[in-house]
Every structure is written in structure tokens, then in C-alpha cells.
Write a protein that holds these residues in place. Sequence first.
Motif, mmCIF file in Angstrom:
data_model
loop_
_atom_site.group_PDB
_atom_site.id
_atom_site.type_symbol
_atom_site.label_atom_id
_atom_site.label_comp_id
_atom_site.label_asym_id
_atom_site.label_seq_id
_atom_site.Cartn_x
_atom_site.Cartn_y
_atom_site.Cartn_z
ATOM 1 N N ALA A 60 0.840 -1.204 0.000
ATOM 2 C CA ALA A 60 0.000 0.000 0.000
ATOM 3 C C ALA A 60 0.877 1.257 0.000
ATOM 4 C CB ALA A 60 -0.920 -0.023 1.210
ATOM 5 N N ARG A 62 0.533 4.180 -1.222
ATOM 6 C CA ARG A 62 -0.128 5.482 -1.123
ATOM 7 C C ARG A 62 -0.660 5.772 0.280
ATOM 8 N NH1 ARG A 62 -1.489 7.558 -6.456
ATOM 9 N NH2 ARG A 62 -0.793 6.010 -7.943
ATOM 10 N N ARG A 63 -0.566 4.806 1.163
ATOM 11 C CA ARG A 63 -0.999 4.978 2.554
ATOM 12 C C ARG A 63 0.190 5.441 3.395
ATOM 13 N NH1 ARG A 63 -6.048 5.049 1.479
ATOM 14 N NH2 ARG A 63 -6.965 3.115 0.826
ATOM 15 N N ARG A 64 -0.100 6.186 4.442
ATOM 16 C CA ARG A 64 0.961 6.661 5.318
ATOM 17 C C ARG A 64 1.552 5.503 6.116
ATOM 18 N NH1 ARG A 64 -1.802 11.700 8.216
ATOM 19 N NH2 ARG A 64 -2.884 9.923 9.104
ATOM 20 N N ARG A 65 2.864 5.567 6.334
ATOM 21 C CA ARG A 65 3.546 4.514 7.086
ATOM 22 C C ARG A 65 2.979 4.366 8.486
ATOM 23 N NH1 ARG A 65 8.103 6.616 4.335
ATOM 24 N NH2 ARG A 65 8.306 8.149 5.970
ATOM 25 N N ASP A 67 -0.048 4.954 9.545
ATOM 26 C CA ASP A 67 -1.344 4.268 9.484
ATOM 27 C C ASP A 67 -1.153 2.772 9.275
ATOM 28 O OD1 ASP A 67 -2.558 6.719 9.785
ATOM 29 O OD2 ASP A 67 -3.064 6.944 7.665
ATOM 30 N N LEU A 68 -0.235 2.412 8.388
ATOM 31 C CA LEU A 68 0.035 1.000 8.137
ATOM 32 C C LEU A 68 0.663 0.337 9.364
ATOM 33 C CD1 LEU A 68 1.332 1.280 4.490
ATOM 34 C CD2 LEU A 68 -0.876 0.386 5.237
ATOM 35 N N VAL A 71 -2.095 -0.544 11.616
ATOM 36 C CA VAL A 71 -2.775 -1.759 11.139
ATOM 37 C C VAL A 71 -1.983 -2.995 11.564
ATOM 38 C CG1 VAL A 71 -3.357 -3.069 9.045
ATOM 39 C CG2 VAL A 71 -3.967 -0.659 9.215
ATOM 40 N N ARG A 135 -0.136 16.323 2.352
ATOM 41 C CA ARG A 135 -1.048 15.256 2.777
ATOM 42 C C ARG A 135 -2.108 15.772 3.729
ATOM 43 N NH1 ARG A 135 3.133 11.342 5.317
ATOM 44 N NH2 ARG A 135 3.644 13.346 6.209
#
Length: 156
Positions: A60, A62-65, A67-68, A71, A135
Motif C-alpha cells: 500500500a 499510497r498509505r501513510r507509514r 497508518d500501516l 494496522v 497530505r
Amino acid sequence: MLTPRTLQRCFKVCFAIAFASLLVVMLGPFQDLELRFGFTDKEAHATAFFAVANALFIIAPRRRRTDLAMVAAALGLAIELLQGLTGRDMSLADFIADAAGITAAVLPGVVERLRHQLRVHPDLSVRQLRALDKRKRRRRRPAPEVQSTAASANPA
């Protein structure tokens, strides 16, 4: 043709297989399996979640690190809770080891971001840097298309 997108697709398949295997190993009756590979339990957790976090970064982009990373931490917490339900030991220390692996994966990106800010804007305050962060800006809705008055006044 080998492209980054092709590599990403291959990596998604590999990640799905590896994550399913990880779930089986962590939730199944394979207690102390990591000892056969020369790892302690905590080293195995940290290594596994270092790999999970890095895999999420590739899958992913395009997702912020951060946020990942959250998860991945939620996955680690869920696995610990499920271990408690399957008869294995639920351990806060295992979750902390998961978090250490995730932190080890996130840290190089944070350092690289700081290096970039030091090169580009070395004298700006953190508040000013946040204001420059693309962002964080709200996305503007595109203006509705308006027909020109000449075209609407003279229908053909």
C-alpha cells in the motif's frame, strides 16, 4: 515486462500466502517452533512483524507509514487475543515484541523524512512544516462544469 507494479502484484500474492502461514504458525499447536530456527519467542515476534510492516509498506504505497504501522499493531493485538482463545498463552510481552519489530520497520522512513526536511527547509518550525505538508491539506472538490454563455445562447 518487469515493472514496479508487476513486482507489487507478485508481492501481494506472496504476502497473502506468508501471512496465512504466519497465522497458522502463531495460532496453531506449534508452540516453541521458533526454537528450531534458533530464535527466541520474542525475536520471532519482532522479526515477523518487522516483515509484516515492511510488506504492508510495499503493498500500500499510497498509505501513510504510520497508518500501516497501526494496522500491523492491530493485527499483532488480534493475534495475541486469538492465541488466548485457542489455548495458547496470550502475552503482553509478545505484543511489545511485535511493536518493536514494527518500530524497527517505521524508523528508517521517519529518519529519511527528517533528513529531507533538513535539506529542504532546515529553518522552518514544525508548525510551518505541517502547513507545507500536502497530505494534510483538504482536497478541493472540482468546480462544476459551466457551459459557456455563447454555446447556450446559440443552440444549433
